[in-house]
Design a protein around this motif. Structure first.
Motif, mmCIF file in Angstrom:
data_model
loop_
_atom_site.group_PDB
_atom_site.id
_atom_site.type_symbol
_atom_site.label_atom_id
_atom_site.label_comp_id
_atom_site.label_asym_id
_atom_site.label_seq_id
_atom_site.Cartn_x
_atom_site.Cartn_y
_atom_site.Cartn_z
ATOM 1 N N PRO A 151 0.826 -1.220 0.000
ATOM 2 C CA PRO A 151 0.000 0.000 0.000
ATOM 3 C C PRO A 151 0.852 1.258 0.000
ATOM 4 C CG PRO A 151 -0.750 -1.579 1.659
ATOM 5 C CD PRO A 151 0.587 -2.055 1.174
ATOM 6 N N GLY A 152 0.216 2.374 -0.333
ATOM 7 C CA GLY A 152 0.967 3.612 -0.504
ATOM 8 C C GLY A 152 0.884 4.597 0.634
ATOM 9 N N GLU A 153 0.217 4.264 1.732
ATOM 10 C CA GLU A 153 0.051 5.233 2.798
ATOM 11 C C GLU A 153 0.760 4.835 4.080
ATOM 12 O OE1 GLU A 153 -4.104 5.836 3.290
ATOM 13 O OE2 GLU A 153 -4.345 6.906 1.387
ATOM 14 N N GLU A 154 1.670 3.894 4.005
ATOM 15 C CA GLU A 154 2.370 3.449 5.199
ATOM 16 C C GLU A 154 3.839 3.828 5.115
ATOM 17 O OE1 GLU A 154 1.711 -0.715 5.531
ATOM 18 O OE2 GLU A 154 -0.466 -0.557 5.478
ATOM 19 N N GLN A 155 4.408 4.239 6.240
ATOM 20 C CA GLN A 155 5.824 4.579 6.280
ATOM 21 C C GLN A 155 6.674 3.317 6.207
ATOM 22 O OE1 GLN A 155 7.095 7.677 6.082
ATOM 23 N NE2 GLN A 155 4.942 8.251 5.776
ATOM 24 N N ALA A 395 4.023 4.731 -1.976
ATOM 25 C CA ALA A 395 4.791 3.837 -1.106
ATOM 26 C C ALA A 395 6.256 4.257 -1.126
ATOM 27 C CB ALA A 395 4.650 2.395 -1.572
ATOM 28 N N PRO A 396 6.981 4.036 -0.035
ATOM 29 C CA PRO A 396 8.388 4.462 0.051
ATOM 30 C C PRO A 396 9.334 3.550 -0.724
ATOM 31 C CG PRO A 396 7.744 3.370 2.073
ATOM 32 C CD PRO A 396 6.497 3.460 1.231
ATOM 33 N N LEU A 397 9.052 3.381 -2.012
ATOM 34 C CA LEU A 397 9.864 2.560 -2.899
ATOM 35 C C LEU A 397 9.975 3.266 -4.243
ATOM 36 C CD1 LEU A 397 8.159 -0.860 -2.130
ATOM 37 C CD2 LEU A 397 10.567 -0.358 -1.664
ATOM 38 N N THR A 398 11.030 2.967 -4.989
ATOM 39 C CA THR A 398 11.190 3.533 -6.319
ATOM 40 C C THR A 398 10.541 2.642 -7.371
ATOM 41 O OG1 THR A 398 13.281 4.537 -5.643
ATOM 42 C CG2 THR A 398 12.857 4.408 -7.989
#
Length: 530
Positions: A151-155, A395-398
């Motif tokens: 998901p895109g809303e988690e650190q 999400a914290p990924l490229t």
């Protein structure tokens, strides 16, 4: 090849990066070979033209000549159709390889798909065509392992299995722990309203995007966290830009019949369990390209690599109305098929058209990179993230997606052997600029792929674990979807109405997916030789 041999080979490859080995000048050899082939084709074309213009009516005219510009899947399919309907066919490919977005690469001794790796089984179009190519027996099923989602809303990077009954990320059962863990309890309650809310009767006929349907029936969280990552991964576009009928044929009708989006998904998925909606080919999808090239060669089609086309001219008064320029040669043709990417096709097509009929290059550029890693990591034998992972925007990924290819394709797992794994990571999002992708720095991209793969899989990977790696890049106009795509096809058809024997094929006009590309190419040239 043993794993030790692959390690040696990978080490040699890494040392050779950026360096050139003493060898013949293959580029010059390739150009010279292309010129020799073109000279033969040109001579035959001129002889045929002279025969056509001869006053000797007793002499039987030779077969019409068709030139296909571009040797991707669309061009090869069109060439096969034309040859079967009696044309003499020449295929001019600007690069040194055929196949376009269906391509292969060798990494650490393994032949790996470096482009499209699967096709949709829905409709049976691709499977039927593979049968025609005598490749039906090579169709490969997936392992059945499910995809996961970040998901895109988690650190923190927490991967979750995709809902088992989902279609394009739309859950068939919104009250499961899998759905709740991704979108949260409040959003799950909102999604469940779909089960009791009447379906708008206007939806029976009016245009509907996936985004509109999902947002209205299940809420924004389902759209953003479940559906958007899947639609972006499958169709390379935003859910608001693709119609529900194009993406999921039958879903609208099922929704009207069942009164619920979730129940409609369940109805469509009853006969399509996880892993049964796509298939590949044993040995990789490039096997299809090899079969096409081999059959075309055997049928006498002139296949010319390294032959970029610089211009196409039209003279409606000539017995052979088209002249195609390449490498300083001019080929005369009765028919021309433009099967190149959008930018090249428009550069050749628009000069033939009146200013008011020319097609704009709207749709935006596509800058996508695929990083392929072959790693020695026995910890991945258990496929901790199934067949792969889709990454939500934010999400914290490229990387936007990871495919664990050896977990998805049994044939590839057998070739790699225990402990060796193939990972494919996609970078670059449609309509957005990605500095890493646009830099062209393959080393930096591989380094980022190793980092992202470690985070996504939950297994730490190091450079020493990598047996081999490569980067495959894609850059062209993004296919339009829905009404915009229909409008472009209509404009193209009107623009070509005055040019008998001129056709345009390819994904930028047909849409995303092998089924659409094959169908459109066959339909476009479905006129027998005259």
């Amino acid at each position: 090849m043993s794993k030790e041999q692959r390690n040696v080979r990978a080490g040699e490859s890494a040392q050779a990066t950026g360096a050139s080995k003493p060898r013949r000048d293959f580029a010059n050899d390739a150009a010279a070979h292309a010129l020799r082939l073109l000279e033969k084709v040109r001579s035959a074309s001129e002889a045929r033209l002279a025969k056509t213009g001869s006053a000797d009516q007793a002499e039987k005219p030779s077969a019409p000549h068709a030139v296909v510009v571009g040797g991707g899947i669309a061009g090869l399919v069109a060439a096969r159709e034309l040859r079967q309907t009696g044309h003499e066919v020449t295929v001019l490919e600007a690069t040194g390889t055929f196949g376009g977005c269906v391509r292969t690469t060798e990494v650490a001794g393994l032949a790996i798909d470096a482009g499209a790796e699967s096709f949709a089984l829905r409709g049976g179009i691709v499977a039927s065509y593979l049968d025609e190519l005598e490749l039906g027996g090579q169709i490969a099923k997936t392992s059945g392992a499910r995809a996961w989602l970040v998901p895109g809303e988690e650190q923190d990077i927490l991967a979750h299995p995709m809902p088992e009954t989902a279609l394009l990320g739309i859950p068939g059962n919104v009250r499961t722990d899998e759905v709740r863990s991704i979108i949260g309890r409040p959003a799950t309650v909102r999604a469940a309203a779909d089960l009791i809310t009447p379906v708008n009767k206007k939806w029976a006929t009016e245009p509907l995007s996936i985004a509109e349907v999902v947002r209205s029936r299940m809420g924004q969280a389902v759209l953003d966290q479940l559906v958007a990552p899947v639609v972006n991964g499958v169709y390379s576009t935003d859910p608001a830009k693709i119609s529900i009928d194009a993406a999921a044929p039958g879903l609208r009708q099922a929704m009207l019949e069942t009164g619920s989006l979730a129940r409609a998904v369940t109805k469509l998925q009853e006969s399509a369990p996880a892993g049964s909606r796509v298939a590949g080919l044993n040995g990789g999808m490039y096997t299809m390209v090899e079969a096409l090239v081999s059959q075309l060669g055997e049928a006498g089609v002139a296949l010319v690599r390294n032959s970029p086309v610089t211009a196409v001219r039209h003279d409606g008064q000539s017995p052979t109305p088209y002249t195609v320029s390449t490498l300083g040669q001019e080929l005369h043709a009765d028919r021309v098929v433009l099967a190149t990417p959008a930018a090249s096709a428009l550069a050749l097509l628009n000069p033939l058209l009146a200013p008011e009929d020319q097609l704009a290059s709207e749709g935006g550029d596509n800058a996508i990179a695929l990083a392929i890693l072959v790693v020695d990591k026995p910890e991945l034998d258990d496929a901790p993230r199934g067949s792969g992972v889709l990454v939500s925007k934010g999400a914290p990924l490229t990387a936007k997606a990871l495919t664990h290819s050896t977990a998805k394709w049994p044939w590839l797992a057998d070739e790699a052997g225990p402990g060796t794994h193939v990972l494919r990571l996609s970078f670059g999002r449609i309509g957005e600029h990605d500095a890493l992708v646009e830099s062209g720095d393959d080393s930096a991209l591989i380094e980022q792929a190793i980092k992202d793969a470690s985070k996504i899989l939950g297994v730490q990977l190091h450079l020493d674990d990598v047996l081999g790696s490569t980067v495959s890049r894609f850059s062209d106009m993004v296919p339009l979807q829905g009404q915009a795509a229909a409008a472009r096809r209509g404009q193209l058809q009107r623009s070509l109405s005055d040019f008998e024997g001129l056709d345009v094929v390819g994904a930028w006009i047909a849409g995303t997916g092998l089924a659409r590309v094959i169908s459109q190419a066959r339909s476009a040239v479905a006129i027998s030789a005259r």
